[in-house]
Every structure is written in structure tokens, then in C-alpha cells.
Design an enzyme around this catalytic site. Structure first.
Site, PDB file in Angstrom:
ATOM      1  N   GLU A 136     -14.783  17.974  30.391  1.00 44.33           N
ATOM      2  CA  GLU A 136     -15.220  18.801  29.265  1.00 44.33           C
ATOM      3  C   GLU A 136     -15.631  20.186  29.767  1.00 44.33           C
ATOM      4  O   GLU A 136     -14.792  21.053  29.938  1.00 44.33           O
ATOM      5  CB  GLU A 136     -16.295  18.069  28.449  1.00 44.33           C
ATOM      6  CG  GLU A 136     -15.689  16.797  27.826  1.00 44.33           C
ATOM      7  CD  GLU A 136     -16.539  16.106  26.791  1.00 44.33           C
ATOM      8  OE1 GLU A 136     -17.734  16.397  26.673  1.00 44.33           O
ATOM      9  OE2 GLU A 136     -15.992  15.237  26.083  1.00 44.33           O
TER      10      GLU A 136
HETATM   11  C1  HEC Z   1     -13.929  19.315  25.649  1.00 46.89           C
HETATM   12  C2  HEC Z   1     -14.373  18.960  24.313  1.00 46.89           C
HETATM   13  C3  HEC Z   1     -15.845  18.841  24.037  1.00 46.89           C
HETATM   14  C4  HEC Z   1     -16.843  19.757  24.310  1.00 46.89           C
HETATM   15  C5  HEC Z   1     -16.717  21.091  25.016  1.00 46.89           C
HETATM   16  C6  HEC Z   1     -18.052  19.214  23.744  1.00 46.89           C
HETATM   17  N1  HEC Z   1     -17.794  18.014  23.141  1.00 46.89           N
HETATM   18 FE1  HEC Z   1     -19.099  16.923  22.095  1.00 46.89          FE
HETATM   19  N2  HEC Z   1     -17.793  15.396  22.076  1.00 46.89           N
HETATM   20  C7  HEC Z   1     -16.498  15.442  22.529  1.00 46.89           C
HETATM   21  C8  HEC Z   1     -15.947  14.103  22.566  1.00 46.89           C
HETATM   22  C9  HEC Z   1     -14.538  13.731  23.000  1.00 46.89           C
HETATM   23  C10 HEC Z   1     -16.960  13.237  22.143  1.00 46.89           C
HETATM   24  C11 HEC Z   1     -16.898  11.712  22.064  1.00 46.89           C
HETATM   25  C12 HEC Z   1     -17.064  11.149  23.462  1.00 46.89           C
HETATM   26  C13 HEC Z   1     -17.385   9.681  23.500  1.00 46.89           C
HETATM   27  O1  HEC Z   1     -17.732   9.080  22.485  1.00 46.89           O
HETATM   28  O2  HEC Z   1     -17.313   9.096  24.599  1.00 46.89           O
HETATM   29  C14 HEC Z   1     -18.105  14.092  21.802  1.00 46.89           C
HETATM   30  C15 HEC Z   1     -19.298  13.636  21.217  1.00 46.89           C
HETATM   31  C16 HEC Z   1     -20.287  14.481  20.755  1.00 46.89           C
HETATM   32  C17 HEC Z   1     -21.380  14.097  19.893  1.00 46.89           C
HETATM   33  C18 HEC Z   1     -21.637  12.713  19.339  1.00 46.89           C
HETATM   34  C19 HEC Z   1     -21.319  12.632  17.880  1.00 46.89           C
HETATM   35  C20 HEC Z   1     -21.258  11.204  17.406  1.00 46.89           C
HETATM   36  O3  HEC Z   1     -20.951  10.954  16.250  1.00 46.89           O
HETATM   37  O4  HEC Z   1     -21.516  10.293  18.202  1.00 46.89           O
HETATM   38  C21 HEC Z   1     -22.158  15.215  19.693  1.00 46.89           C
HETATM   39  C22 HEC Z   1     -23.409  15.324  18.852  1.00 46.89           C
HETATM   40  C23 HEC Z   1     -21.558  16.288  20.452  1.00 46.89           C
HETATM   41  N3  HEC Z   1     -20.417  15.817  21.069  1.00 46.89           N
HETATM   42  C24 HEC Z   1     -22.102  17.546  20.606  1.00 46.89           C
HETATM   43  C25 HEC Z   1     -21.661  18.446  21.593  1.00 46.89           C
HETATM   44  C26 HEC Z   1     -22.427  19.582  22.081  1.00 46.89           C
HETATM   45  C27 HEC Z   1     -23.812  19.961  21.620  1.00 46.89           C
HETATM   46  C28 HEC Z   1     -21.650  20.212  23.006  1.00 46.89           C
HETATM   47  C29 HEC Z   1     -21.992  21.422  23.859  1.00 46.89           C
HETATM   48  C30 HEC Z   1     -23.142  21.269  24.726  1.00 46.89           C
HETATM   49  C31 HEC Z   1     -20.391  19.460  23.066  1.00 46.89           C
HETATM   50  N4  HEC Z   1     -20.466  18.385  22.230  1.00 46.89           N
HETATM   51  C32 HEC Z   1     -19.291  19.826  23.826  1.00 46.89           C
HETATM   52  C33 HEC Z   1     -15.830  16.586  22.900  1.00 46.89           C
HETATM   53  C34 HEC Z   1     -16.471  17.738  23.317  1.00 46.89           C
END
Ligand code: HEC
Ligand code: HEC
Length: 345
Positions: A136
Site C-alpha cells: 500500500e
Molecule cells: C493501496 C490502497 C490503499 C491505501 C493507500 C489505503 N487503503 Fe484503506 N484499505 C485498502 C484495502 C485493500 C483495505 C481492505 C484490506 C483488508 O481487509 O485486509 C482497506 C481497508 C480500510 C478500512 C477498513 C474499512 C472496513 O470496512 O473495514 C479503512 C477505514 C481504511 N482502509 C482507511 C484507510 C486510511 C485512513 C488510509 C490512509 C492512512 C488508507 N486506508 C490507505 C486499500 C487502501
């Protein structure tokens, strides 16, 4: 009362009673409305203040939290696209593809835990994950702190958000500020919520039939709580194992968190608010139509098949879960200073 109005009034009685029953059954199944105030109350161990929200908003949009300084939270959680991204699974550092679909950040504050497998207990724990994940943002807490401390604009914002702390600019406080901002990313005002609040006309007939099916077929036994899901874990494939494409053998889901084989292929029931706005579906993001996702749920979770009309009605009901998108202004970020670390690809 004229005869005509009397007949009209009598005709309305069964309809109103029917709507009352439906509302009663929906509330009894723990489907619940949301509003902005309950979102702030859902945050634990972190006082949500205006200064924290403002700082968290900047951090959410700042690509300099990533090693490449190209990827921000908003890259994968695009607030103009329902809080998710466009692919089956996300593309992160070095153009690498992650294993799972990005879930939406909208209303995430209402989930009982974060991620498809619930491995982060809340949003502040969650925010530390993507910044460090190699696929990520691929950064380290120390490098993030150095970057933030190098910019006087951020030092000032952290001081305001975390007053009386000797060193406010920390990785932990970054996560708390992001959590505070995310608690404002909610979508109240869905027609379903208006119906729950007593407005019979907020749902049309086909949406009401869809809600009745959602309750009677058993969807609501897994998808419940204020986020219509996001509250509990279930095997993906209770009745019949999904295909390898939909549920690859390599991703065992919650058992990686609990270390218990009985949790193999267990995932959090997906939250369904705004679901119509953010295809593709499931943790693999392999299903692009909501009709198909609903049909697959009937087969794999309930061991039944839906008639085309039933599918249409359930999908119509799911559309009534679309709320008002939060109005988020694009923030101006503090300018870099000469000692701010350079991007690394
Ligand atoms: C490269 C893409 C990417 C980036 C950049 C990213 N995310 Fe995510 N995010 C994801 C993915 C894919 C998941 C699910 C992963 C899993 O469940 O294992 C996720 C899950 C989440 C969730 C959980 C939501 C749920 O319903 O469970 C939240 C809240 C979230 N991210 C917030 C953030 C925040 C705040 C940042 C920055 C600090 C961020 N993400 C950066 C791809 C990204
Ligand atoms: C036994 C529990 C259970 C039942 C019953 C159930 N679901 Fe699900 N649902 C889940 C789980 C778990 C997931 C996440 C699956 C995964 O890992 O991708 C999910 C995912 C979904 C998704 C995909 C959402 C997204 O954002 O990707 C939709 C849509 C959905 N369910 C609708 C329904 C409907 C409609 C019904 C009734 C016909 C239903 N579900 C019945 C547990 C259930």
C-alpha cells in the site's frame, strides 16, 4: 366525511398497518438508522475535536505519508467514488496489487471492527496499517514522523489538535486525527432511515417488498446494526462454497486473526449502506453487478435461489440505503520544507 374519502381512508388502513409491521420487524432485526451525532459517539478513547478533524482531513489527502509520496488514503478511498477505488483489488506502492478489495471509508466508524477480517479494533488502529503495508503506502512510522515534523504547518496543526502534549507530532496522534476525520464521513438521510423514523412514503412498494424479503429470507440475520452489516463474522459459504475465483484458497480470512481453523473463510458481513454505489463486490472484488452479488448470497449463504422478481426487489431495497454524501472540501496541505524527505519510488 364523504363516501369517497371514507373509502380512501379505509383503503389506507391496511397499507399503514403493513408499513408499521415492516418497520417494527426491521428494528427488531437490529437494522438501525444513523446520524452524524451517533457517529461521533461511536469513537472510543479519542476526543473528536474540530482541530483533530481538520488535521485528519489534511492527513487523509496527503500523499507524503507514503514512501513514494504519490499515494494517499484518498487514492484508494476516493470520496467521489463512494469511499473506495475502481478496481477489483487495490494498486499500491510500486504498482503492486493487493489481495483484497478496498472497503469504503464512508460509515466505517459504525463497524464493530475494521478490515474484511476485523483485524483492527477501530479506526485509529486501522490507519496505521496501510501506511506500513508494503503493497500500500510502504512507509515506516519513523519516516512519517520525520516528514510531518519537517513542515512547520503540520507542527502547528498537531499542536492545536493535541494541546499540552510535549511532542504532539507522533504516528499515534496521526492515527487519532485520521480517525476523528473519518468519524465525519457518514451518510445520513437515506430513505430507509426516513422509513425507520416513521415516514411510510419514504420507500416505494417494490423497496418495501425488498425489505420484507431481506428480513424473511435471512439476509438481516448477518447484515444488521447501523451499517446494515459490519457488525459480525460469518463463513463465506455457509450453505455452499463459493468458486475459487470468488474465494481463493490462499486467503483464509478471519482464521489468520484468531488462529483458529474454525474461522477459515470467515469474513465480516459486509456493510451495505451505499452498496449500490460501489461495485465491484466481495473481498475479491470479482462481482460487478449488485443483482449477481445478491443472487450469490442467496445461494452461498442461505442455500436458496431467488426469483428474478425477488432479486429486483431486494436490489431496490438496497438502493434505499444510499445516504447523503458528506461535503468534504479538498484541503490545502502544508508546504514542504528544505529538510522534508524526498519521495522514494
Ligand atoms: C493501496 C490502497 C490503499 C491505501 C493507500 C489505503 N487503503 Fe484503506 N484499505 C485498502 C484495502 C485493500 C483495505 C481492505 C484490506 C483488508 O481487509 O485486509 C482497506 C481497508 C480500510 C478500512 C477498513 C474499512 C472496513 O470496512 O473495514 C479503512 C477505514 C481504511 N482502509 C482507511 C484507510 C486510511 C485512513 C488510509 C490512509 C492512512 C488508507 N486506508 C490507505 C486499500 C487502501
Ligand atoms: C450467513 C451470513 C450472511 C447471510 C445470510 C447473507 N450475507 Fe451477505 N455477506 C456476508 C458476508 C460474510 C459477506 C462478505 C463476503 C466476502 O468475504 O466477500 C457478505 C457480502 C455481501 C454483499 C457484498 C457487499 C460488498 O460491499 O462487497 C452483498 C451485496 C450482500 N452480502 C447482500 C446480502 C443479501 C441481499 C443477502 C440475503 C439474500 C445476504 N447478503 C445474506 C454474510 C451474509
Amino acid at each position: 366525511m364523504t363516501l369517497r374519502t371514507l373509502i380512501f381512508a379505509l383503503a389506507l388502513v391496511p397499507l399503514a398497518a403493513h408499513a408499521d409491521d415492516l418497520r417494527h420487524d426491521a428494528l427488531a432485526a437490529s437494522l438501525a438508522p444513523i446520524d452524524a451525532a451517533s457517529a461521533l459517539k461511536a469513537v472510543k478513547g479519542n476526543d473528536v475535536t474540530p482541530a483533530k478533524i481538520e488535521l485528519g482531513q489534511k492527513l487523509f489527502f496527503d500523499p507524503r505519508l507514503s514512501k513514494s509520496q504519490l499515494i494517499s488514503c484518498a487514492s484508494c478511498h476516493n470520496l467521489s467514488l463512494g469511499g473506495a477505488d475502481t478496481g477489483s483489488t487495490s494498486v499500491g506502492h510500486g504498482w503492486q496489487k493487493g489481495p483484497r478489495r478496498a472497503p469504503t471509508v464512508l460509515n466505517a466508524v459504525f463497524n464493530s471492527a475494521q478490515f474484511w477480517d476485523g483485524r483492527a479494533e477501530d479506526l485509529k488502529a486501522q490507519a496505521k496499517g496501510p501506511i506500513q503495508a508494503a503493497v500500500e503506502m510502504s512507509n515506516t512510522p519513523a519516516a512519517v514522523e520525520a516528514t510531518l515534523r519537517s513542515m512547520p504547518g503540520y507542527v502547528k496543526d498537531f499542536d492545536a489538535a493535541f494541546p499540552h502534549e510535549a511532542q504532539p507530532v507522533t504516528f499515534d496522534n496521526m492515527a487519532k486525527a485520521i480517525e476523528a476525520f473519518e468519524a465525519t464521513l457518514v451518510t445520513p438521510g437515506a430513505r430507509f432511515d426516513k422509513f425507520l423514523a416513521g415516514d411510510d412514503a419514504a420507500l416505494n412498494d417494490s423497496e418495501k417488498k425488498g425489505l420484507r424479503l431481506f428480513l424473511d429470507k435471512g439476509c438481516a440475520s448477518c447484515h444488521s446494526g447501523p451499517n446494515i452489516g459490519g457488525a459480525a463474522y460469518f463463513s463465506f459459504g455457509v450453505a455452499k462454497a463459493p468458486s475459487e475465483e470468488l474465494r481463493p484458497i490462499a486467503d483464509k480470512g478471519r482464521s489468520a486473526v484468531t488462529k483458529s481453523a474454525s474461522d477459515d473463510f470467515v469474513f465480516r458481513a459486509a456493510p451495505l449502506r451505499n452498496v449500490a454505489l460501489r461495485a465491484p463486490y466481495f473481498h475479491t472484488g470479482k462481482v460487478w453487478s449488485l443483482d449477481e452479488a445478491v443472487n450469490l448470497m442467496a445461494v452461498h449463504q442461505l442455500g436458496t435461489t431467488l426469483s428474478p422478481e425477488e432479486t429486483r426487489e431486494i436490489v431496490a431495497f438496497l438502493g434505499s440505503l444510499n445516504g447523503e454524501a458528506p461535503k468534504v472540501a479538498y484541503p490545502t496541505l502544508p508546504p514542504r520544507a528544505s529538510e522534508t524527505p524526498r519521495p522514494q519510488y
